[in-house]
Design a protein around this motif. Sequence first.
Motif, PDB file in Angstrom:
ATOM      1  N   ILE A 132      24.189 -26.963 -28.751  1.00 48.76           N
ATOM      2  CA  ILE A 132      23.682 -27.666 -27.569  1.00 48.76           C
ATOM      3  C   ILE A 132      23.880 -26.820 -26.318  1.00 48.76           C
ATOM      4  O   ILE A 132      23.004 -26.773 -25.442  1.00 48.76           O
ATOM      5  CB  ILE A 132      24.341 -29.052 -27.442  1.00 48.76           C
ATOM      6  CG1 ILE A 132      23.946 -29.922 -28.641  1.00 48.76           C
ATOM      7  CG2 ILE A 132      23.932 -29.736 -26.143  1.00 48.76           C
ATOM      8  CD1 ILE A 132      24.707 -31.220 -28.759  1.00 48.76           C
ATOM      9  N   HIS A 133      25.009 -26.141 -26.213  1.00 50.70           N
ATOM     10  CA  HIS A 133      25.193 -25.217 -25.092  1.00 50.70           C
ATOM     11  C   HIS A 133      24.083 -24.162 -25.082  1.00 50.70           C
ATOM     12  O   HIS A 133      23.551 -23.809 -24.014  1.00 50.70           O
ATOM     13  CB  HIS A 133      26.556 -24.528 -25.185  1.00 50.70           C
ATOM     14  CG  HIS A 133      27.674 -25.295 -24.548  1.00 50.70           C
ATOM     15  ND1 HIS A 133      27.637 -25.699 -23.223  1.00 50.70           N
ATOM     16  CD2 HIS A 133      28.870 -25.722 -25.045  1.00 50.70           C
ATOM     17  CE1 HIS A 133      28.757 -26.342 -22.932  1.00 50.70           C
ATOM     18  NE2 HIS A 133      29.511 -26.377 -24.016  1.00 50.70           N
ATOM     19  N   GLN A 134      23.734 -23.651 -26.254  1.00 47.81           N
ATOM     20  CA  GLN A 134      22.669 -22.658 -26.331  1.00 47.81           C
ATOM     21  C   GLN A 134      21.343 -23.247 -25.852  1.00 47.81           C
ATOM     22  O   GLN A 134      20.589 -22.614 -25.105  1.00 47.81           O
ATOM     23  CB  GLN A 134      22.527 -22.142 -27.758  1.00 47.81           C
ATOM     24  CG  GLN A 134      21.494 -21.038 -27.911  1.00 47.81           C
ATOM     25  CD  GLN A 134      21.400 -20.491 -29.328  1.00 47.81           C
ATOM     26  OE1 GLN A 134      22.184 -20.861 -30.197  1.00 47.81           O
ATOM     27  NE2 GLN A 134      20.443 -19.615 -29.561  1.00 47.81           N
ATOM     28  N   LEU A 135      21.051 -24.472 -26.271  1.00 50.66           N
ATOM     29  CA  LEU A 135      19.815 -25.134 -25.838  1.00 50.66           C
ATOM     30  C   LEU A 135      19.813 -25.374 -24.332  1.00 50.66           C
ATOM     31  O   LEU A 135      18.771 -25.227 -23.673  1.00 50.66           O
ATOM     32  CB  LEU A 135      19.652 -26.459 -26.587  1.00 50.66           C
ATOM     33  CG  LEU A 135      19.366 -26.359 -28.083  1.00 50.66           C
ATOM     34  CD1 LEU A 135      19.481 -27.738 -28.741  1.00 50.66           C
ATOM     35  CD2 LEU A 135      17.989 -25.764 -28.333  1.00 50.66           C
TER      36      LEU A 135
ATOM     37  N   SER B 146      17.007 -24.801 -19.186  1.00 42.49           N
ATOM     38  CA  SER B 146      17.888 -25.258 -18.104  1.00 42.49           C
ATOM     39  C   SER B 146      17.292 -26.387 -17.272  1.00 42.49           C
ATOM     40  O   SER B 146      18.021 -27.174 -16.678  1.00 42.49           O
ATOM     41  CB  SER B 146      18.255 -24.083 -17.195  1.00 42.49           C
ATOM     42  OG  SER B 146      17.084 -23.501 -16.646  1.00 42.49           O
ATOM     43  N   GLY B 147      15.990 -26.492 -17.222  1.00 44.72           N
ATOM     44  CA  GLY B 147      15.382 -27.540 -16.405  1.00 44.72           C
ATOM     45  C   GLY B 147      14.944 -28.760 -17.190  1.00 44.72           C
ATOM     46  O   GLY B 147      14.374 -29.699 -16.628  1.00 44.72           O
ATOM     47  N   ALA B 148      15.213 -28.778 -18.494  1.00 45.70           N
ATOM     48  CA  ALA B 148      14.715 -29.855 -19.352  1.00 45.70           C
ATOM     49  C   ALA B 148      15.733 -30.987 -19.491  1.00 45.70           C
ATOM     50  O   ALA B 148      16.933 -30.795 -19.279  1.00 45.70           O
ATOM     51  CB  ALA B 148      14.370 -29.302 -20.730  1.00 45.70           C
ATOM     52  N   LEU B 149      15.232 -32.147 -19.871  1.00 49.86           N
ATOM     53  CA  LEU B 149      16.102 -33.269 -20.232  1.00 49.86           C
ATOM     54  C   LEU B 149      16.578 -33.038 -21.656  1.00 49.86           C
ATOM     55  O   LEU B 149      15.766 -32.937 -22.586  1.00 49.86           O
ATOM     56  CB  LEU B 149      15.332 -34.579 -20.149  1.00 49.86           C
ATOM     57  CG  LEU B 149      16.018 -35.812 -20.753  1.00 49.86           C
ATOM     58  CD1 LEU B 149      17.319 -36.123 -20.024  1.00 49.86           C
ATOM     59  CD2 LEU B 149      15.084 -37.006 -20.744  1.00 49.86           C
ATOM     60  N   LEU B 150      17.898 -32.924 -21.846  1.00 50.27           N
ATOM     61  CA  LEU B 150      18.438 -32.706 -23.188  1.00 50.27           C
ATOM     62  C   LEU B 150      19.020 -34.003 -23.731  1.00 50.27           C
ATOM     63  O   LEU B 150      19.813 -34.667 -23.059  1.00 50.27           O
ATOM     64  CB  LEU B 150      19.506 -31.614 -23.189  1.00 50.27           C
ATOM     65  CG  LEU B 150      19.973 -31.217 -24.597  1.00 50.27           C
ATOM     66  CD1 LEU B 150      20.193 -29.720 -24.699  1.00 50.27           C
ATOM     67  CD2 LEU B 150      21.251 -31.959 -24.994  1.00 50.27           C
ATOM     68  N   ILE B 151      18.627 -34.335 -24.944  1.00 50.65           N
ATOM     69  CA  ILE B 151      19.099 -35.539 -25.621  1.00 50.65           C
ATOM     70  C   ILE B 151      19.763 -35.137 -26.936  1.00 50.65           C
ATOM     71  O   ILE B 151      19.221 -34.327 -27.696  1.00 50.65           O
ATOM     72  CB  ILE B 151      17.935 -36.504 -25.895  1.00 50.65           C
ATOM     73  CG1 ILE B 151      17.376 -37.043 -24.569  1.00 50.65           C
ATOM     74  CG2 ILE B 151      18.382 -37.665 -26.794  1.00 50.65           C
ATOM     75  CD1 ILE B 151      16.077 -37.786 -24.712  1.00 50.65           C
ATOM     76  N   TRP B 152      20.933 -35.693 -27.187  1.00 47.10           N
ATOM     77  CA  TRP B 152      21.643 -35.488 -28.452  1.00 47.10           C
ATOM     78  C   TRP B 152      21.761 -36.855 -29.101  1.00 47.10           C
ATOM     79  O   TRP B 152      22.320 -37.790 -28.519  1.00 47.10           O
ATOM     80  CB  TRP B 152      23.018 -34.897 -28.170  1.00 47.10           C
ATOM     81  CG  TRP B 152      23.889 -34.647 -29.376  1.00 47.10           C
ATOM     82  CD1 TRP B 152      23.497 -34.579 -30.684  1.00 47.10           C
ATOM     83  CD2 TRP B 152      25.302 -34.428 -29.357  1.00 47.10           C
ATOM     84  NE1 TRP B 152      24.578 -34.313 -31.494  1.00 47.10           N
ATOM     85  CE2 TRP B 152      25.707 -34.216 -30.705  1.00 47.10           C
ATOM     86  CE3 TRP B 152      26.276 -34.380 -28.353  1.00 47.10           C
ATOM     87  CZ2 TRP B 152      27.019 -33.979 -31.060  1.00 47.10           C
ATOM     88  CZ3 TRP B 152      27.585 -34.143 -28.700  1.00 47.10           C
ATOM     89  CH2 TRP B 152      27.950 -33.934 -30.043  1.00 47.10           C
TER      90      TRP B 152
END
Length: 224
Positions: free
Chosen positions: A138-141, A146-152
Amino acid sequence: MRVATWNLQRKSGAPTIRSQLEILGAVEADVLVLTEVHPSFMEPGSAPVLSDVSKDEPADGAAWVAILGDDMQRVDIEVRSARFAAAAAGVVGDEQVVVYGSVLPWRSASKHVPDRRFPGENSRAMFRRVLGDQVADIHQLQGMFSGALLIWAGDFNQSLSGPNKGGSDEARQLLREALSDLGLAAWNEHARHKIETLKAIDLICGPSARPVTSVSRIDPNKLS
């Protein structure tokens, strides 16, 4: 944007699959993270992003994770916990979204999937290792998008609040620390588990500062 996650438990019977498709379709999720997905569940023509599938694990050829969405495409990274996770990216509305779907080891994982544990590793050590691998992914993603919404999202096999039956205090603390490190929060932390008094272990996590309009729950009793 609407995000949902559900554990299909590798079920393959036609009536059950029809029921699941109907109810999950009614959720109208823009992004759907499914876990323990039997191959027969996928509709003809669907193109989910799947975690790596081993011929022997699970024995029926099921994928641990499937990410579905109209514009979701596999992200070109080497997922460290390949058979327990998958990564996808796409656009929902006018927003770029990155999704990391995963399963975290459960209390008996070292016995149920022995080929996925390291020599001498018990389930607690397996949880720590796989969690660390997934956090690194997830850190890599986050660096790549960097400007995206990240969902786990997915089956974390560990609640973050309420009675901790089925989990452990150590795993709960490790998961809390991981989310804090990533700047994420479990948006549905307080949703009910199928078992009364327990809280959700199928979690949807996103930026801590992101406002969430509503959190709802799929009634597990509707899915046979």
